[in-house]
Write an enzyme that holds these catalytic residues in place. Structure first.
Site, mmCIF file in Angstrom:
data_model
loop_
_atom_site.group_PDB
_atom_site.id
_atom_site.type_symbol
_atom_site.label_atom_id
_atom_site.label_comp_id
_atom_site.label_asym_id
_atom_site.label_seq_id
_atom_site.Cartn_x
_atom_site.Cartn_y
_atom_site.Cartn_z
ATOM 1 N N ASP A 53 -2.746 -12.993 -4.790
ATOM 2 C CA ASP A 53 -2.608 -11.721 -4.150
ATOM 3 C C ASP A 53 -1.958 -11.885 -3.012
ATOM 4 O OD1 ASP A 53 -3.060 -9.379 -2.144
ATOM 5 O OD2 ASP A 53 -4.477 -9.066 -3.619
ATOM 6 N N SER A 99 -2.142 -3.641 -2.218
ATOM 7 C CA SER A 99 -2.879 -4.120 -3.552
ATOM 8 C C SER A 99 -3.165 -3.090 -4.552
ATOM 9 C CB SER A 99 -3.675 -5.097 -2.999
ATOM 10 O OG SER A 99 -3.454 -6.197 -2.188
ATOM 11 N N ASP A 150 -12.724 -5.208 -5.154
ATOM 12 C CA ASP A 150 -11.737 -4.720 -4.404
ATOM 13 C C ASP A 150 -10.485 -4.414 -5.252
ATOM 14 O OD1 ASP A 150 -10.252 -4.897 -1.854
ATOM 15 O OD2 ASP A 150 -9.573 -7.113 -2.183
ATOM 16 N N SER A 152 -7.662 -4.965 -6.550
ATOM 17 C CA SER A 152 -6.802 -5.521 -7.707
ATOM 18 C C SER A 152 -7.703 -5.777 -8.951
ATOM 19 C CB SER A 152 -6.329 -6.971 -7.329
ATOM 20 O OG SER A 152 -5.289 -7.070 -6.320
ATOM 21 N N HIS A 342 2.134 -8.366 -4.687
ATOM 22 C CA HIS A 342 3.357 -8.273 -3.247
ATOM 23 C C HIS A 342 3.416 -9.415 -2.675
ATOM 24 C CE1 HIS A 342 -0.082 -8.079 -0.690
ATOM 25 N NE2 HIS A 342 -0.747 -7.266 -1.644
#
Length: 423
Positions: A53, A99, A150, A152, A342
């Site tokens: 991430d 994300s 979370d 992702s 990203h």
């Protein structure tokens, strides 16, 4: 799977008759979007998708210099196929993704707005890879150092108009997508407010943490649904095969503060250890599996412009990649993909030059860091505490890895994985 394979193997026998009739022989594997295996080359049965991430090219280069040296390579860089992915969302207010939108593009093949979890720009739920793989008979799992709910991991196993609804995302895991293995942090979202679990409310290291769910005791619900629940390294090691829920922190499995201000990266269980356990449990499914692995620390510490911890988390991520690569080496029907959702921090790798300081405070240059096995050093410089819009590298190993060659939108991940996970 067996019927499809038999149809393809039988094709040469009927090819002449088909041609004589003026028809076209269609390879059903290729029609579904998956190449038929070459002679001696297996198709894709298992997919291991790994998200660093916030990780882009400069993060990988800094880690390569630090851990492998001038002529060395990280395990993630040894994967033989490489390409690039763009990261733009479909957001009315920003050209830079978060994300949630980034992972949703992977999981659905549709770009959406920041904060969205696998819904379109109008808030309509989209089909998601984790649930689709499960419906096709594959085992599924997720491993992360973030909260398991979370953005992702949530994008692959739930739908929500708001990434903040983590207790409802946990509920969807149990009631809808039903991943077989769930390992990471975020115990607070699985328990009602005022009902602490294995990790106490208001811990000294972060008094803001504490149980906050609104969907009842989801840990108890998971156990009633047949999940083994573990919260310590010993319990994880002792857990048997089958459905497994492991929560090892109130929230993230680390403290993401600036340097010297309580920043700690010391997960109760390492990402590599969780990855090994997930592979052990998922690999018993005869139809194969889909496993999402995520190192959240790269993003969180880059947000803090914390070079020391960013490098540390990159090292831990690469250890998990090594576990996945070793598994794939002995299971030739496994595709391994490593990328980032990203870039975070505007990270740059710079030469040592005390006259070239482009930031102050938390955005000051970090270093110097040693280049392993050489007399050289480098600095990490930062341009932002947020995300940037640069492309991210993707490396891959295994059957169909070559489909990641070149530059593609991030939705290309779905285009490659959906046919092999759902048919």
């Amino acid at each position: 799977m067996l019927v499809r394979s038999v149809r393809w193997l039988a094709a040469p026998v009927v090819a002449g008759a088909v041609a004589a009739a003026g028809l076209t022989l269609v390879n059903p594997l290729r029609e579904a979007g998956a190449e038929a295996p070459d002679r001696g080359r297996p198709g894709v049965r298992n997919v291991i998708f790994i998200n660093g991430d916030g990780m882009a090219s400069a993060h990988r280069e800094a880690a390569r210099l630090y851990y492998a040296g001038m002529d060395g390579q990280l395990t993630m860089d040894k994967l033989p196929v490489s390409g690039q992915l763009t990261t733009s969302p479909d957001d009315p207010e920003s050209a830079i993704t978060d994300s949630a939108a980034g992972a949703s593009a992977w999981a659905t093949g549709v770009r959406t707005y920041n904060g969205a979890i696998s819904v379109d720009v109008d808030g309509n739920p989209l089909p998601i890879l984790g649930a689709q793989a499960k419906q096709a008979g594959k085992a599924t799992g997720l491993v992360t150092t973030a909260q398991v709910t979370d953005a992702s991991p949530a994008a692959f196993f739930s739908n929500s108009v708001d990434r903040a609804a983590q207790d409802d995302i946990a509920r969807q895991y149990l009631e809808k997508s039903k991943p077989d293995v769930i390992l990471g942090g975020g115990e607070d979202w699985w328990l009602p407010a005022g009902t602490p679990g294995a990790y106490p409310d208001q811990p000294a290291e972060d008094p803001t943490e504490g149980s906050r769910g609104t969907k009842g005791n989801l840990i108890a619900q998971a156990q009633a649904d047949g999940y083994q629940y573990v919260s310590t390294p010993a319990q994880l090691a002792a857990a048997g095969r089958g459905k497994l829920l492991g929560l090892f922190a109130n929230q993230e499995m680390f403290q993401q503060r600036a340097e010297g201000q309580g920043d700690v990266y010391d997960p109760v269980v390492s990402l590599a250890t969780m990855t090994k356990k997930a592979l052990t449990n998922l690999s018993t499914d005869r139809d194969g599996f889909f496993l999402l692995i995520e190192e959240e620390g790269v993003d969180e510490f880059a947000h803090r412009n914390n070079g020391v911890r960013t490098l540390q988390t990159m090292g831990e991520l690469d250890k998990a990649v090594a576990v996945a690569r070793a598994y794939a080496a002995t299971h030739r029907d496994t595709l391994v993909v490593v990328t980032g959702d990203h870039e975070t921090g505007g990270l740059a790798v710079e030469d040592v030059d005390t006259a070239d300081e482009s930031g102050t405070g938390t955005s000051a240059e970090d270093g110097p860091f040693a280049v392993k096995g050489s007399p050289f050093q480098f600095y990490i410089d930062w341009t932002t505490t947020g995300h940037t819009g640069v492309d991210v590298p993707v490396t891959a190993y295994g059957p169909l890895a070559e489909r990641f060659t070149g530059k593609h939108p991030n939705t290309h991940v779905y285009d490659v994985l959906e046919p092999v996970l759902t048919r």
